[in-house]
Design a protein around this motif. Sequence first.
Motif, PDB file in Angstrom:
ATOM      1  N   LEU A 120      29.169  27.335  45.087  1.00  8.86           N
ATOM      2  CA  LEU A 120      29.991  28.254  44.292  1.00  8.86           C
ATOM      3  C   LEU A 120      29.786  28.078  42.798  1.00  8.86           C
ATOM      4  O   LEU A 120      30.033  28.995  42.024  1.00  8.86           O
ATOM      5  CB  LEU A 120      31.471  28.081  44.636  1.00  8.86           C
ATOM      6  CG  LEU A 120      31.905  28.685  45.974  1.00  8.86           C
ATOM      7  CD1 LEU A 120      33.388  28.481  46.201  1.00  8.86           C
ATOM      8  CD2 LEU A 120      31.556  30.166  46.049  1.00  8.86           C
ATOM      9  N   GLY A 121      29.326  26.881  42.386  1.00 11.52           N
ATOM     10  CA  GLY A 121      29.058  26.673  40.972  1.00 11.52           C
ATOM     11  C   GLY A 121      27.806  27.403  40.505  1.00 11.52           C
ATOM     12  O   GLY A 121      27.607  27.600  39.314  1.00 11.52           O
ATOM     13  N   VAL A 123      26.544  30.356  42.360  1.00  9.00           N
ATOM     14  CA  VAL A 123      26.542  31.754  42.803  1.00  9.00           C
ATOM     15  C   VAL A 123      27.662  32.499  42.091  1.00  9.00           C
ATOM     16  O   VAL A 123      28.740  31.946  41.867  1.00  9.00           O
ATOM     17  CB  VAL A 123      26.755  31.780  44.340  1.00  9.00           C
ATOM     18  CG1 VAL A 123      26.898  33.208  44.831  1.00  9.00           C
ATOM     19  CG2 VAL A 123      25.601  31.092  45.040  1.00  9.00           C
ATOM     20  N   SER A 124      27.412  33.765  41.726  1.00 12.54           N
ATOM     21  CA  SER A 124      28.458  34.523  41.039  1.00 12.54           C
ATOM     22  C   SER A 124      29.608  34.817  42.001  1.00 12.54           C
ATOM     23  O   SER A 124      29.433  34.867  43.215  1.00 12.54           O
ATOM     24  CB  SER A 124      27.892  35.833  40.504  1.00 12.54           C
ATOM     25  OG  SER A 124      27.724  36.744  41.570  1.00 12.54           O
ATOM     26  N   SER A 125      30.822  35.001  41.428  1.00 10.47           N
ATOM     27  CA  SER A 125      31.997  35.250  42.256  1.00 10.47           C
ATOM     28  C   SER A 125      31.816  36.489  43.115  1.00 10.47           C
ATOM     29  O   SER A 125      32.264  36.536  44.258  1.00 10.47           O
ATOM     30  CB  SER A 125      33.232  35.429  41.373  1.00 10.47           C
ATOM     31  OG  SER A 125      33.505  34.250  40.684  1.00 10.47           O
ATOM     32  N   ALA A 128      29.727  35.688  46.044  1.00 10.96           N
ATOM     33  CA  ALA A 128      30.507  34.858  46.964  1.00 10.96           C
ATOM     34  C   ALA A 128      31.498  35.725  47.727  1.00 10.96           C
ATOM     35  O   ALA A 128      31.702  35.558  48.933  1.00 10.96           O
ATOM     36  CB  ALA A 128      31.239  33.760  46.191  1.00 10.96           C
ATOM     37  N   TRP A 129      32.116  36.678  47.009  1.00  8.71           N
ATOM     38  CA  TRP A 129      33.115  37.546  47.627  1.00  8.71           C
ATOM     39  C   TRP A 129      32.493  38.357  48.768  1.00  8.71           C
ATOM     40  O   TRP A 129      33.031  38.445  49.865  1.00  8.71           O
ATOM     41  CB  TRP A 129      33.701  38.471  46.554  1.00  8.71           C
ATOM     42  CG  TRP A 129      34.880  39.250  47.030  1.00  8.71           C
ATOM     43  CD1 TRP A 129      35.704  38.923  48.079  1.00  8.71           C
ATOM     44  CD2 TRP A 129      35.394  40.468  46.480  1.00  8.71           C
ATOM     45  NE1 TRP A 129      36.693  39.870  48.203  1.00  8.71           N
ATOM     46  CE2 TRP A 129      36.517  40.823  47.245  1.00  8.71           C
ATOM     47  CE3 TRP A 129      34.990  41.275  45.416  1.00  8.71           C
ATOM     48  CZ2 TRP A 129      37.260  41.969  46.965  1.00  8.71           C
ATOM     49  CZ3 TRP A 129      35.741  42.406  45.146  1.00  8.71           C
ATOM     50  CH2 TRP A 129      36.862  42.751  45.912  1.00  8.71           C
TER      51      TRP A 129
ATOM     52  N   ALA B 178      33.278  21.205  42.548  1.00  7.51           N
ATOM     53  CA  ALA B 178      31.938  21.748  42.776  1.00  7.51           C
ATOM     54  C   ALA B 178      31.490  22.629  41.615  1.00  7.51           C
ATOM     55  O   ALA B 178      30.383  23.153  41.634  1.00  7.51           O
ATOM     56  CB  ALA B 178      31.898  22.542  44.079  1.00  7.51           C
ATOM     57  N   GLY B 179      32.358  22.823  40.622  1.00  6.53           N
ATOM     58  CA  GLY B 179      31.990  23.617  39.456  1.00  6.53           C
ATOM     59  C   GLY B 179      32.159  25.112  39.657  1.00  6.53           C
ATOM     60  O   GLY B 179      31.547  25.905  38.957  1.00  6.53           O
ATOM     61  N   ALA B 180      33.007  25.509  40.618  1.00  5.52           N
ATOM     62  CA  ALA B 180      33.196  26.939  40.877  1.00  5.52           C
ATOM     63  C   ALA B 180      34.018  27.579  39.758  1.00  5.52           C
ATOM     64  O   ALA B 180      34.967  26.973  39.277  1.00  5.52           O
ATOM     65  CB  ALA B 180      33.907  27.139  42.217  1.00  5.52           C
ATOM     66  N   SER B 184      36.021  32.482  41.800  1.00  7.11           N
ATOM     67  CA  SER B 184      35.535  31.990  43.091  1.00  7.11           C
ATOM     68  C   SER B 184      36.551  31.053  43.730  1.00  7.11           C
ATOM     69  O   SER B 184      36.724  31.055  44.948  1.00  7.11           O
ATOM     70  CB  SER B 184      34.201  31.261  42.921  1.00  7.11           C
ATOM     71  OG  SER B 184      33.198  32.155  42.500  1.00  7.11           O
ATOM     72  N   LEU B 187      39.075  33.301  45.285  1.00  9.87           N
ATOM     73  CA  LEU B 187      38.578  34.034  46.456  1.00  9.87           C
ATOM     74  C   LEU B 187      38.329  33.123  47.651  1.00  9.87           C
ATOM     75  O   LEU B 187      38.588  33.499  48.790  1.00  9.87           O
ATOM     76  CB  LEU B 187      37.280  34.759  46.106  1.00  9.87           C
ATOM     77  CG  LEU B 187      37.413  35.980  45.203  1.00  9.87           C
ATOM     78  CD1 LEU B 187      36.034  36.438  44.743  1.00  9.87           C
ATOM     79  CD2 LEU B 187      38.113  37.104  45.951  1.00  9.87           C
TER      80      LEU B 187
END
Lengths: 264, 266
Positions: A120-121, A123-125, A128-129, B178-180, B184, B187
Amino acid sequence: MTIEAYTKPDGQPERSLRLEHLVKEYTPGKPVLRDISFEVRGHSSVAIIGPSGTGKSTLIRCVNKLIRPTSGKIYVSGEEITRLSGRELRHARRKIGMVFQEFNLVERLSVMENVLCGRLGYVSSLRAWWRKYPPGDINKAFALLESIGLEDFVQQRADSLSGGQRQRVGIARAIMQEPHVLLADEPTSSLDPKTSVEIMELLVHLSAEHRIPLIINIHDVELAKRFTSRVIGISQGVIVYDGPPAELSNEHLKVIYGGEDWLR
Amino acid sequence: MTAPGTYTWQRFSARERMARFVVFFGFAVALSVSLRTVEVIPEFLWDSPTQIMDLLKRMWPLDYAYYPGGIHQALMETLHIASLGTLLALVLAIPVGVMGANNIVRVPLLNWLAKLILVSSRSVNTLVWALLFVAVFGPGALAGTVCIGFRSVGFVGKLFAEALEEADPGPIEALTAAGAPWTSIFLKGFWPQVAPAFWGIALFRWDINVRESAVIGLVGAGGIGMVLDTALNLFHWDRVSVILLSIFAVVIIAELLVTNIRKRII
């Protein structure tokens, strides 16, 4: 596909973590950690032992700034991360994998989605969505799940797994980050003795295979001595022992934990 | 020191007994005062069974023939008002709920602002919201839909914010480590944990809104309430009874539907 397929080629700089004079005070004047300095590099594994409440968890959480250290410096593969905030801090955190005592999986998501959470760090939100992870990430996740023996559980929900299986998923999630250091906070404390040994074996094995320095907070001194190449003993916020497990004597344990009746 | 065998025990101390007496006495006084204020006229009270019988006689037989031409369309409009109003409420409640959850937005001022929005939505009665929006949009279904939406935001938003605040912090910590980015984290960390609660709240509110949207027509906000109002004003009691029966049927069907879907998602 094997794990080797995506480990980085030789010749890259060695991964490392270095702490310099780390101090943490929750209330001013009452330090929980005072002047902690050590360095871990390559694929060495370090166990941090010490009595409950001595700041082991705080130490681990200071490294990725889940808890803000009061002073001192933290270097991940040479990069100083203490001053970072916002996006820079997020990018630094990607380099620090973390494994938790209570696994901290997202219970209602599948095993695969939990493993992909490690990306997730990167990949863009939006991706991910819509669950549009890059194919490379999916391949890595499958390979990793195969190597830890969970390939048959890919689509199962995390809450349907046993404790040992959940911790494996937690470890896979951390490895997915391709971290420069792996932190484990009491990874075996919620598990039975047999599973604990298996989890320790897996951590040490993955650390060596991917050449990621490993730091484990652990209560069980025997497990620590059996699996790690170096033991750091902390008592009252200070390092009181730092050396190979073989040299850790009862005298040292007395200093670390206090008293002696418990040592037979 | 008391001698052995002479223990005494009382449930309440003298002070507590006194306090209890004062509370009961207060209730008795309040009851008698309010009875005097209501000014019950005995003749009207004794007359009421006759009046009820008279009303029932006028309601019978039901004017079923009125349903296809006069009621059906209004009933459908009521359902549309309830569903669209709920949808509007969900869209508005998600941002306000997130803003109100103090484990997501760590700015007390924003939490407070969200709570203010939610409380004001709830503290105004549906009929009052309806009157307001009838004044803004004129009579009809639009006023009803917006009214239902605004009234429901407070309910859905409050429960959504509470569900978010009860989410397990463990997975959130893991995703942060994890740095999200926070979108994110929301979500993949919060949403999977609160999704069942959210859909449960939405269904529950839709169920309530079906009942409420049947009433708001009385003040001109569209739907079956307007038909009911007309029938009442013209003393068409046989039509009133059909209208009440159809509202009852729809409410029962909505209830059954909601119970069934809830079982599946939780």
